[in-house]
Write an enzyme that holds these catalytic residues in place. Structure first.
Site, PDB file in Angstrom:
ATOM      1  N   ASP A 129       0.853  -1.323  -0.045  1.00  0.00           N
ATOM      2  CA  ASP A 129      -0.009   0.072  -0.029  1.00  0.00           C
ATOM      3  C   ASP A 129       0.863   1.261   0.045  1.00  0.00           C
ATOM      4  OD1 ASP A 129      -2.091  -1.716   0.181  1.00  0.00           O
ATOM      5  OD2 ASP A 129      -2.188  -1.275   2.208  1.00  0.00           O
ATOM      6  N   GLY A 187      -2.135   5.727 -17.870  1.00  0.00           N
ATOM      7  CA  GLY A 187      -2.567   6.786 -18.591  1.00  0.00           C
ATOM      8  C   GLY A 187      -4.146   6.828 -18.423  1.00  0.00           C
TER       9      GLY A 187
HETATM   10  O1  F6P Z   1      -2.167  -4.179   3.302  1.00  0.00           O
HETATM   11  C1  F6P Z   1      -2.275  -4.710   2.112  1.00  0.00           C
HETATM   12  C2  F6P Z   1      -3.479  -5.089   1.585  1.00  0.00           C
HETATM   13  O2  F6P Z   1      -3.580  -6.001   0.580  1.00  0.00           O
HETATM   14  C3  F6P Z   1      -4.627  -4.002   1.339  1.00  0.00           C
HETATM   15  O3  F6P Z   1      -4.285  -3.371   0.200  1.00  0.00           O
HETATM   16  C4  F6P Z   1      -5.700  -4.423   1.511  1.00  0.00           C
HETATM   17  O4  F6P Z   1      -6.902  -3.806   1.870  1.00  0.00           O
HETATM   18  C5  F6P Z   1      -5.784  -5.622   2.610  1.00  0.00           C
HETATM   19  O5  F6P Z   1      -4.164  -5.940   2.652  1.00  0.00           O
HETATM   20  C6  F6P Z   1      -6.405  -6.813   2.626  1.00  0.00           C
HETATM   21  O6  F6P Z   1      -6.043  -7.719   3.639  1.00  0.00           O
HETATM   22  P1  F6P Z   1      -6.593  -9.132   3.649  1.00  0.00           P
HETATM   23  O7  F6P Z   1      -5.356  -9.760   3.324  1.00  0.00           O
HETATM   24  O8  F6P Z   1      -6.805  -9.413   5.158  1.00  0.00           O
HETATM   25  O9  F6P Z   1      -7.652  -9.294   2.948  1.00  0.00           O
END
Ligand code: F6P
Length: 322
Positions: A129, A187
């Protein structure tokens, strides 16, 4: 000689490059005479004493692998007083003086529970993220963006063939950094993120209509998952523009896969930096990138930073997507 024992764990969502970071920590620490213990499944492994001795060869052939050989969890138990005390007790029994935590903002926050109980920590930002506020970059972000980009390149082929609009949701929890970086790389006609309020009619419908008049025939709209609007927006675009519109949620493909060269290099550098801090008796820091340099920030200070989002790049990305 002050013989040190360091434990390393990966916590929260996995990020490509975690393995490369573990490798660099283990290799440099052992070379410097520091004992390294691997903790399986994050803070949960400290509670359950799922801990093993690591060697130079434990980390062979992992530099190119996604996921984490140490496994990972989000451990609610660790955040209870009882859970923290179990983890601390196990650290003390095993003479662990420092825990190196590889994870995102939540995992860094978790480390303060150990620190308050006399266990040193060093944190390394690992999350696709890129939402660790004190660092411009986190391990895994570049790989996730490259994966999203190459998936959307494929989506574009079929959108082009059908004169369609494709709405693509990318990951990022509450943060729009993956959306922004991917959006500029492909883009995208519009990039919708939690950080920037938008007007659907003006920023999406009219932007599509305007670029269509200028000859554009297919459209990519990037939506950050934190907005939770993909279904509605797909339907609304189709209704308001009359263009056939399809939705794709990229999901977990963004979290897997072999880390890019940039993520491997960042992991190597951050891992070494962490070991050098420990060697010099410096603790309770988050290894961070600032102005492209690796630096360290006090954990308490790191947690007080406001999340970063590059508004300037956001404006530019939209200006050129015509
Ligand atoms: O923090 C990484 C991430 O992949 C986020 O982008 C996403 O919102 C979250 O983890 C998903 O978490 P989980 O693995 O608990 O579904």
């Amino acid at each position: 000689m002050n013989f040190k024992t360091v434990a390393v764990l990966t916590s929260g969502g996995d990020a490509p490059g975690m393995n490369a970071a573990v490798r660099s920590i283990v290799r440099l620490a052992i070379t410097k005479g520091i004992r390294v213990l691997g903790v399986r499944r994050g803070y949960g492994g400290l509670i359950n004493k799922d801990i093993f001795e690591m060697s130079i060869r434990t980390v062979s052939d992992i530099i190119e692998r996604g996921g984490t050989i140490l496994y990972t969890t989000r451990s609610p138990e660790f955040y209870t007083d009882e859970g923290t005390q179990k983890a601390v007790k196990n650290c003390k029994e095993l003479n662990i003086d420092t825990v190196i935590v590889l994870g995102g903002e939540g995992s860094i926050r978790g480390s303060t529970k150990l620190i308050k109980n006399g266990i040193n920590c060093i944190c390394i930002p690992c999350t696709i993220d890129n939402d660790v506020a004190c660092s411009e970059n986190s391990i895994g972000f570049d790989t996730a963006v490259n994966t999203a980009m190459s998936m959307i390149d494929r989506i574009r082929d079929t959108a082009q063939a059908h004169d369609r609009c494709s709405v693509v949701e990318v990951m990022g929890k509450k943060c729009g950094n993956i959306a922004l970086q991917t959006g500029i790389a492909v883009g995208a006609t519009a990039i919708l993120v939690p950080e920037c309020p938008f007007d659907f009619q003006r920023d999406v419908v009219e932007k599509i209509n305007f670029t269509q008049k200028m000859g554009k025939k297919h459209f990519i709209i990037i939506v950050a998952e934190g907005l939770k609007i993909i279904s509605k927006i797909t339907k609304d675009i189709s209704e308001k523009t009359g263009i056939e519109t399809r939705a794709t949620i990229l999901g977990y493909v963004q979290r897997g896969g072999s880390p890019t060269a940039a993520d491997r290099a960042l992991a190597g550098k951050m891992g070494c930096y962490a070991v050098e801090l420990i060697e010099n008796g410096i603790y309770n820091k988050v290894i961070s990138v600032k102005k492209n340099q690796i630096v360290d920030v006090d954990i308490d200070e790191a947690l007080s930073y406001k999340a970063h989002f590059d508004f300037d790049t956001y404006d530019k990305a939209l200006e050129i997507s015509i």
